[in-house]
Design an enzyme around this catalytic site. Sequence first.
Site, PDB file in Angstrom:
ATOM      1  N   ASP A 104      -6.599   1.063   0.913  1.00  0.00           N
ATOM      2  CA  ASP A 104      -6.602   1.263   2.366  1.00  0.00           C
ATOM      3  C   ASP A 104      -7.981   0.907   2.905  1.00  0.00           C
ATOM      4  OD1 ASP A 104      -8.280   3.289   1.674  1.00  0.00           O
ATOM      5  OD2 ASP A 104      -7.183   4.863   2.703  1.00  0.00           O
ATOM      6  N   LYS A 163       0.837  -1.203   0.000  1.00  0.00           N
ATOM      7  CA  LYS A 163       0.000   0.000   0.000  1.00  0.00           C
ATOM      8  C   LYS A 163       0.880   1.265   0.000  1.00  0.00           C
ATOM      9  CE  LYS A 163      -1.958   1.559   3.615  1.00  0.00           C
ATOM     10  NZ  LYS A 163      -2.657   2.160   4.711  1.00  0.00           N
TER      11      LYS A 163
END
Length: 216
Positions: free
Chosen positions: A139, A121
């Site tokens: 997320d 991420k």
Amino acid sequence: MLNSEQTLQAIQIMGDMYPTTGSSLVADTPFHFLLAVMLSAQTTDKAVNMLTPAFFKQYPTPKSLAAASELEIQKYIKTIGLYRNKAKYLHECAQSLVDRFAGEVPRTRNELMQLQGVGRKTANVVLAECFGIPALAVDTHVSRIARRLAIVPKSATVSQIEAVLMNKLPKEIWITAHHRMITWGREQCSARAPKCRDCPLLFMCNEGQKRQKVNV
Ligand code: SF4
């Protein structure tokens, strides 16, 4: 499940409602942006932005941060959660940048993920925000919105969500889609109190329609 066309339509509607979106983390260089993203884990961007001016001034380069001790780093970041762990990762990350990448933030996901404390991420956010390289960071907001809108199955994992979004959306809008879904998650479709009643996506959102029936 929403198909590609419907997914794109949903992203466009999000943009109609919230036209200007982007990362709210403030940083002056790719190195500082990487640090800001690492600091933002499990805390707010606002809390990170409060401490970074002094922190960045003290440590302008990977070399300067690598030369600091973890205790010194902790002093600058102790207003946010997990600061001891974060100080350790930041220090090791800076050392790796110096040792392996000549003090430069690398521009590939694989290289970024070799840095201590940098997961997929974070790597995706850095690629997109610092270098404009299409990437879709998943997320908590992106996951929730993708599941609620049935872009992905409810049981989809983070890596499955990333793969499906990349498959359903054209590459040129991955970065925009990421921004819009985060803003949507913060402003319109929060975890606890989604504003379904007045939501412009209600017509295509099973989750919202179900919630409306329960509330009648
Ligand atoms: Fe979220 Fe409700 Fe809108 Fe669906 S209808 S996207 S659940 S706010």
